[in-house]
Scaffold this active site. Sequence first.
Site, PDB file in Angstrom:
ATOM      1  N   HIS A 157       0.857  -1.195   0.000  1.00 19.80           N
ATOM      2  CA  HIS A 157       0.000   0.000   0.000  1.00 19.80           C
ATOM      3  C   HIS A 157       0.893   1.246   0.000  1.00 19.80           C
ATOM      4  CE1 HIS A 157      -3.722   2.248   1.789  1.00 19.80           C
ATOM      5  NE2 HIS A 157      -3.165   2.891   0.809  1.00 19.80           N
TER       6      HIS A 157
ATOM      7  N   GLU B  39       0.863   8.098  -3.600  1.00 26.82           N
ATOM      8  CA  GLU B  39       1.712   7.749  -2.448  1.00 26.82           C
ATOM      9  C   GLU B  39       2.950   8.639  -2.382  1.00 26.82           C
ATOM     10  OE1 GLU B  39       1.057   5.436   0.073  1.00 26.82           O
ATOM     11  OE2 GLU B  39      -0.937   5.476  -0.808  1.00 26.82           O
TER      12      GLU B  39
ATOM     13  N   HIS C 222       2.991  10.851   0.876  1.00 26.31           N
ATOM     14  CA  HIS C 222       3.935  10.310   1.878  1.00 26.31           C
ATOM     15  C   HIS C 222       5.400  10.436   1.453  1.00 26.31           C
ATOM     16  CE1 HIS C 222       0.472   8.512   3.933  1.00 26.31           C
ATOM     17  NE2 HIS C 222       0.071   8.033   2.755  1.00 26.31           N
TER      18      HIS C 222
HETATM   19  P1  5GP Z   1      -3.314   6.713   1.737  1.00 28.64           P
HETATM   20  O1  5GP Z   1      -3.751   8.133   1.427  1.00 28.64           O
HETATM   21  O2  5GP Z   1      -3.770   6.231   3.073  1.00 28.64           O
HETATM   22  O3  5GP Z   1      -1.861   6.463   1.477  1.00 28.64           O
HETATM   23  O4  5GP Z   1      -4.069   5.800   0.666  1.00 28.64           O
HETATM   24  C1  5GP Z   1      -5.452   5.839   0.607  1.00 28.64           C
HETATM   25  C2  5GP Z   1      -5.867   6.573  -0.636  1.00 28.64           C
HETATM   26  O5  5GP Z   1      -5.417   5.844  -1.756  1.00 28.64           O
HETATM   27  C3  5GP Z   1      -7.368   6.721  -0.770  1.00 28.64           C
HETATM   28  O6  5GP Z   1      -7.632   8.037  -1.247  1.00 28.64           O
HETATM   29  C4  5GP Z   1      -7.745   5.715  -1.817  1.00 28.64           C
HETATM   30  O7  5GP Z   1      -8.825   6.162  -2.586  1.00 28.64           O
HETATM   31  C5  5GP Z   1      -6.491   5.643  -2.635  1.00 28.64           C
HETATM   32  N1  5GP Z   1      -6.314   4.323  -3.189  1.00 28.64           N
HETATM   33  C6  5GP Z   1      -6.398   3.152  -2.527  1.00 28.64           C
HETATM   34  N2  5GP Z   1      -6.168   2.135  -3.371  1.00 28.64           N
HETATM   35  C7  5GP Z   1      -5.918   2.683  -4.572  1.00 28.64           C
HETATM   36  C8  5GP Z   1      -5.605   2.153  -5.855  1.00 28.64           C
HETATM   37  O8  5GP Z   1      -5.503   0.946  -6.057  1.00 28.64           O
HETATM   38  N3  5GP Z   1      -5.419   3.057  -6.868  1.00 28.64           N
HETATM   39  C9  5GP Z   1      -5.512   4.391  -6.681  1.00 28.64           C
HETATM   40  N4  5GP Z   1      -5.318   5.175  -7.719  1.00 28.64           N
HETATM   41  N5  5GP Z   1      -5.823   4.926  -5.500  1.00 28.64           N
HETATM   42  C10 5GP Z   1      -6.016   4.082  -4.458  1.00 28.64           C
END
Ligand code: 5GP
Length: 256
Positions: free
Chosen positions: A96, A149, A153
């Site tokens: 992730h 990401e 981050h």
């Molecule tokens: P975080 O912000 O916690 O690092 O990741 C969560 C965000 O990533 C959420 O806005 C979610 O919609 C997005 N997200 C989660 N999985 C995926 C994916 O497979 N593809 C894309 N483009 N966005 C994702």
Amino acid sequence: MADNFILLDSGYEQRQREKNRMLFRVIFIGFVFILIFLISLIVVSNSSSYVYPPKIKQNCSKDYNFDYYILALRWPVTECLSKDKCLKYNQEWLIHGLWPNRNDGTYPQNCCSDEKFDLKELIPIENQLKEDWPNLLKNHADDSLWRHEWTKHGTCSRTKPFQYFNTTLELYKKFTIDKWLKQENVIPSNDKTYSGDSIINVISKKIGFNIEIECENNKEYLSQINICVGKNFNVFDCQKEHKSSCNNQIIYPTNK
Ligand code: 5GP
């Protein structure tokens, strides 16, 4: 008569010379004007105050402080539960993100960085990223999750995108979660439940340090495994409540 002719002729020549001089002057002045115009265009277009379209200043944070990273691994079956939004995926633990984190539980995000996400820089590891860190969502570009990401981050890690993504891939390789869970008979199933502790124990024993798990869908479905990693990328014990987003008994779902 001949003298008159000579006089007439020299008058004609004088006028002609005068005309040529005028023409030369006009061309010269025109040339100087064009030159000045071109030079001022170059100067103006290089000056930061004139950019078209105007640059939009993104809000970004200069608070880069963090203490360690969380390597967040996700279970795609849970991510794609009840959603027809997902592309086809391999049923295995996937990356992730690698998230800078602080000991007090907060984390920096969307940091200012001169290092913009550029897929071209990731070409040498693009296939590996597609396999281990894929976008799961339909109608999203292959690089959409990486871009997100990095922006949220990665920019706070104060590294360059290639280093950030490559380091994450290298770390991920060390944690063969699918194999470890299978070895201990923790198998994806929609009929069985597992205690959160049993899942944590299997992985923590293999790694030698405490990990965290996260759940979704009313705390019922295992969604994420968090591994805590120092700035030197050595694993250490995660300090947080290890399973606060999970019920005591949880499902480790399958799509098969
Ligand atoms: P975080 O912000 O916690 O690092 O990741 C969560 C965000 O990533 C959420 O806005 C979610 O919609 C997005 N997200 C989660 N999985 C995926 C994916 O497979 N593809 C894309 N483009 N966005 C994702």
